[in-house]
Design a protein around this motif. Structure first.
Motif, mmCIF file in Angstrom:
data_model
loop_
_atom_site.group_PDB
_atom_site.id
_atom_site.type_symbol
_atom_site.label_atom_id
_atom_site.label_comp_id
_atom_site.label_asym_id
_atom_site.label_seq_id
_atom_site.Cartn_x
_atom_site.Cartn_y
_atom_site.Cartn_z
ATOM 1 N N PHE A 311 0.818 -1.209 0.000
ATOM 2 C CA PHE A 311 0.000 0.000 0.000
ATOM 3 C C PHE A 311 0.854 1.262 0.000
ATOM 4 O O PHE A 311 0.646 2.179 -0.800
ATOM 5 C CB PHE A 311 -0.926 -0.027 1.225
ATOM 6 N N ILE A 312 1.834 1.327 0.931
ATOM 7 C CA ILE A 312 2.657 2.530 1.042
ATOM 8 C C ILE A 312 3.397 2.805 -0.266
ATOM 9 O O ILE A 312 3.359 3.920 -0.789
ATOM 10 C CB ILE A 312 3.677 2.384 2.184
ATOM 11 N N ALA A 313 4.083 1.791 -0.789
ATOM 12 C CA ALA A 313 4.893 1.986 -1.993
ATOM 13 C C ALA A 313 4.039 2.399 -3.178
ATOM 14 O O ALA A 313 4.389 3.311 -3.934
ATOM 15 C CB ALA A 313 5.665 0.706 -2.308
ATOM 16 N N MET A 314 2.900 1.725 -3.355
ATOM 17 C CA MET A 314 2.062 2.039 -4.509
ATOM 18 C C MET A 314 1.418 3.413 -4.394
ATOM 19 O O MET A 314 1.351 4.170 -5.366
ATOM 20 C CB MET A 314 0.996 0.949 -4.685
ATOM 21 N N MET A 315 0.944 3.766 -3.190
ATOM 22 C CA MET A 315 0.335 5.084 -3.028
ATOM 23 C C MET A 315 1.370 6.185 -3.232
ATOM 24 O O MET A 315 1.080 7.238 -3.804
ATOM 25 C CB MET A 315 -0.298 5.213 -1.652
ATOM 26 N N ALA A 316 2.590 5.951 -2.765
ATOM 27 C CA ALA A 316 3.653 6.936 -2.964
ATOM 28 C C ALA A 316 3.918 7.135 -4.456
ATOM 29 O O ALA A 316 4.069 8.260 -4.950
ATOM 30 C CB ALA A 316 4.917 6.497 -2.240
#
Length: 394
Positions: A311-316
């Motif tokens: 989630f974090i990597a993709m949203m970033a």
């Protein structure tokens, strides 16, 4: 509260500890300088520096209370349980009491006492001195309130009306004892409760300060309480400012629970939690929510498996692409959902033209992600689209 009690209080705004003895107030440093070297003391921690939670655990046997309490407190403590020490002490009907104090508070106190060569044998919550009967006691400009099963704490005199309005809702008891040596003041409070909350107490009586009401259980030692440890958490990346702000709101709201000083604040707590819950369900559909903040933290900490985006990597990456491609004028992000099992973001957008969706899709693919336009419809001149975005392309 008693002539022999040594009450200590942390004043966060001043960055100072004070000691209250026999109506005299000194800084802890000044007080410690008057003691012989390595004096052993028992301290009372001011109720301004901890929270007493009454938790209903029907059907839970006494020996299981300590094990059940962490699960019950998850929904009451809006901070990370790992940052608190919890002491289960006392029961009333199906309610069990838990004293909760921030580890930072006790560490500050012990460090300062150690620095001034004072040995702290025990640290007890000052409201542990109140018997498990409905009582309100005047003490040094504040009111100490004990409503077993509902509320326990120290309330400034200026806030007593607002607090009573909040905590007396739907509360009943046979008798309320108002303890105070100022009869005019005690009678005024008695009249206010009788007229404002006539159905709460069958009777209200006034008594002078009595040592019989003020014995502290020897087992109520916060230094013997155990922290309800959780897995270590990490802060979210700074780019995700909205979640960082919401986490800060959780911390602020935990302070509001300390006194529950009026119904408006309770409504604010409920409103923020309701909005946070709706946001979580929107982003992570189909999941059962047991501990909102903990689950938010787990999501924000990543949890991605090898080779996945997370989630974090993709949203970033999506945020970076959205900003760098200058799509703000042509595409508006409406909602984002994340599917754990598929490791996939579902992004709902509105666009000025169909070509803008293709531009967004191509920009995402160029950044190394997989992207697919799952649907696109035109309604009243606006294109409504749904994109499915995955991690690194194979």
């Amino acid at each position: 509260m008693t002539t022999n009690a040594i009450r200590v209080q942390w004043h966060a705004t001043l960055g100072q500890w004070t000691v209250h003895t026999n109506q005299e107030v000194k800084s802890l440093e000044e007080w410690a300088d008057t003691l012989p070297e390595l004096t052993a003391v028992t301290l009372q921690l001011s109720a301004s520096n901890y929270v007493a939670h009454w938790v209903s655990l029907p059907g839970i046997k006494a020996r299981m209370v300590n094990r059940a309490m962490p699960y019950a407190l998850e929904e009451l403590i809006l901070g990370d349980l790992n940052d608190f020490t919890v002491l289960t002490s006392g029961s009333y009907k199906t309610y069990h009491r838990a004293y909760v104090v921030a580890n930072d508070i006790t560490e500050r106190l012990l460090d300062l006492c150690d620095l001034h060569h004072v040995r702290v044998q025990a640290l007890v919550p000052e409201t542990a001195a109140l018997p498990l009967i409905s009582s309100i006691q005047y003490d040094a400009g504040d009111w100490l309130i004990q409503l077993p099963g509902r509320f326990e704490g120290r309330v400034p005199e200026s806030a007593i009306a607002a607090v009573l309005e909040s905590v007396l809702a739907d509360f009943t008891a046979d008798e309320l004892i108002i303890v105070g040596n100022n009869l005019d003041q005690a009678n005024l409070l008695k009249t206010s409760i009788e007229t404002g909350y006539p159905d709460c107490f069958a009777s209200i009586r006034i008594e002078p300060t009595s040592p019989a009401l003020l014995s502290i259980p020897a087992t109520a030692d916060l230094l013997s309480g155990k922290g309800l440890a959780q897995q270590e958490t990490h802060k979210a990346n700074k780019w995700w400012a909205g979640i960082a702000a919401m986490t800060a709101v959780f911390a602020v709201l935990s302070g509001l629970y300390l006194f529950a000083d009026n119904r408006l604040k309770a409504q604010q707590v409920a409103e923020v939690r309701s909005q946070s819950l709706a946001l979580y369900k929107q982003w992570f559909p189909g999941e059962r929510v047991r501990s909102l903040e903990r689950q938010f933290r787990e999501k924000l900490d990543g949890g991605a498996t090898a080779g996945s985006g997370g989630f974090i990597a993709m949203m970033a990456n999506v945020s970076r692409v959205y900003a760098s491609a200058s799509l703000q004028k042509s595409i508006e992000l409406q909602s984002v959902r994340y599917a754990d099992r598929l490791d996939e973001l579902v992004i709902e957008v509105t666009a000025t033209a169909m070509g803008d969706l293709q531009t967004f899709k191509q920009a995402l693919e160029k950044s190394g992600m997989t992207a697919d336009i799952a649907s696109a419809t035109t309604d009243k001149g606006v294109v409504k689209g749904r994109l499915k975005v995955g991690g690194a392309a194979a």
